[in-house]
Design a protein around this motif. Sequence first.
Motif, short mmCIF file in Angstrom:
data_model
loop_
_atom_site.label_atom_id
_atom_site.label_comp_id
_atom_site.label_asym_id
_atom_site.label_seq_id
_atom_site.Cartn_x
_atom_site.Cartn_y
_atom_site.Cartn_z
N GLY A 1 9.25 -0.75 -1.06
CA GLY A 1 9.58 0.65 -1.39
C GLY A 1 11.02 1.01 -1.04
N ASP A 2 11.25 2.33 -0.97
CA ASP A 2 12.61 2.86 -0.74
C ASP A 2 12.92 2.93 0.75
OD1 ASP A 2 13.06 3.23 -3.41
OD2 ASP A 2 12.28 5.28 -3.42
N ALA B 1 5.20 -1.24 -3.34
CA ALA B 1 4.92 0.17 -3.01
C ALA B 1 4.38 0.91 -4.23
CB ALA B 1 6.18 0.85 -2.50
N LYS B 2 4.88 0.52 -5.41
CA LYS B 2 4.43 1.20 -6.63
C LYS B 2 3.05 0.72 -7.09
CE LYS B 2 9.09 1.98 -8.35
NZ LYS B 2 10.16 1.22 -9.00
N GLY B 3 2.52 -0.30 -6.44
CA GLY B 3 1.20 -0.81 -6.78
C GLY B 3 1.22 -1.79 -7.95
N LYS B 4 2.45 -2.22 -8.36
CA LYS B 4 2.51 -3.15 -9.50
C LYS B 4 2.25 -4.59 -9.05
CE LYS B 4 5.65 -0.52 -12.38
NZ LYS B 4 7.03 -0.35 -12.76
N ASN C 1 14.10 13.37 -10.26
CA ASN C 1 13.64 12.58 -11.40
C ASN C 1 14.82 12.28 -12.35
OD1 ASN C 1 12.73 12.43 -14.21
ND2 ASN C 1 10.69 12.74 -13.34
N SER D 1 10.12 -3.24 -4.46
CA SER D 1 9.57 -1.88 -4.60
C SER D 1 8.30 -1.90 -5.44
CB SER D 1 10.60 -0.94 -5.22
OG SER D 1 11.02 -1.46 -6.44
N GLY D 2 8.09 -2.96 -6.22
CA GLY D 2 6.88 -3.09 -7.03
C GLY D 2 5.62 -3.08 -6.18
#
Length: 506
Positions: free
Chosen positions: A244-245, A213-216, A458, A210-211
């Motif tokens: 990602g998810d 998709a998060k741009g990490k 959230n 998922s990192g």
Amino acid sequence: MSLAKFLKKGSASSLNRKCSLKSKQLEYPDIVLQNGLNALGRSRETQIRDSFCSKKQIELNVKLESCEVSMKTVGVNAASVNGLLLNQGKYCLLKHGDIIEMVYGKFPYELTFDPEPDYEQSIKKPKLEQTGGQWDSVDNGKLVIYTTGGVKSSSKIAGFDVDGTIITTKSGRVFPKDTFDWEILFPEIPKKLKTLHEDNYKICFFTNQSGIAKGKIKLDDFKNKVKAITSRLQVPVQVFIAIGDGFNRKPVPGMWQHLSDEKNDGIEIDNSQSFYVGDAAGRPEAGKKRKDHSLADRLFALNIGIPFFTPEEHFLKKSSVPFNEPEFDPHKETKLPLFDPPTKVDSKYKEVVVLMGLPGSGKSHFTKTVMKGYEILNADTLGSVQACLNKCEQFLRSGKSCVIDNTNVDVESRKKFITLSKNNGFKCRCFVMNTSPGQIKHNLAFRQLTDSKHSKINTMILNTMKKKFTSPSTSEGFDEIVKVNVVCDFDSVEHEKIYKMFLADK
Ligand SMILES: Nc1ncnc2c1ncn2[C@@H]1O[C@H](COP(=O)(O)OP(=O)(O)OP(=O)(O)O)[C@@H](O)[C@H]1O
């Protein structure tokens, strides 16, 4: 000290360098560290109020010039560095990117120097070996697949997770510091994979990233890492990367489904001869080994219906160890009646039903399927609680019964609706969703997969609501308080199939 003497102490670049602890939790601020000794703990600066954390919990001796920090635990409760305990009185040398927890298991921070130091200036980074192989990207780029040369389809699949199963970090950190920070977890792994290949297994890796998709993490960097790992293993492998998810993210078995539907040349997979190995197995803390971060790998195998092994069981032939059961088992159906105590609903009653339950507890689903004929009022759809109250008043004046489909977790939020119903001569009942925390997580994961209109809840908001949660009482003015148990009911066979899988990773 004269200015000239001060300047001599550090190089110009070290003077411009900043060192800080970046909080991994949004509710705590980052902490700027000074060159020299810094004492940190429970204080206004850190905003930590937990008494487990001493006022002077850790000492950090920062050396801006060499970009090193010596850490000592001063408080009674241990701190941690990259997941390992650091007991009272013990020291540890930290570098850029190390993760510390002020108290073991709590208050995580990443140590950062800005600009980032290059510790390995003199050591040339190894060049990644680029091997032949094919890249595919499907599902709008949410699933990326790499197939090395020599991969053959088979009814027998040997499936493996990657991080913590095939590789670990070379640096000993929990998270790799860059694409080069990896090594094969156990020396036994290459030979074992070779044997499986010779036994006609198709070897597949399944990794959640998922990192990306998060741009990490950059996709290209990760692709290079995958090439380097597969070229080091010297065995044909097909690698599935979930970005990602969504359905591809383990424990949901989308990656396996894609393998079975599209990437096995029509050969049916024999589940009894296939297996899956992963480290996210729900094992509790054992000595110095931290507990597994999740159960995602074990549940992935359960969803597929294949045997599961931890890396230690599979590669090192260790015996199996106990693990925590998932918080919610979607296969177990509750036999509880819908209402406790038994009650009836009828929109002719002239009443206001105030629902109460955390996000994902099933309020809207219950309202839609059970509260037929009632006017449904929801602050999210109407824009605000005040709009809800205004609309409710209009309906009551025209003699219509209403359901308030809001979380209503505290006395304050319920009060105005009780007063409104009494003022209009209506009864007011409270229906409390009796949904376990595990099933709430499951419901939220299910909703994310099946209803793209609903935004992700959230975690911070969810936790705040949990804290505010106050059980309702008749002293608030309710005529009756009723528990609503979960009775499953689905829109379609497809939704039922999805709901009956493990969807949350714990
Ligand atoms: N009894 C049930 N049977 C089948 N699915 C359910 C059931 N209860 C809830 N769900 C599913 O769980 C998900 C969350 O439920 P729902 O949206 O009703 O929760 P909520 O309490 O209204 O949440 P929020 O407060 O965030 O609006 C939905 O996708 C819903 O379809």
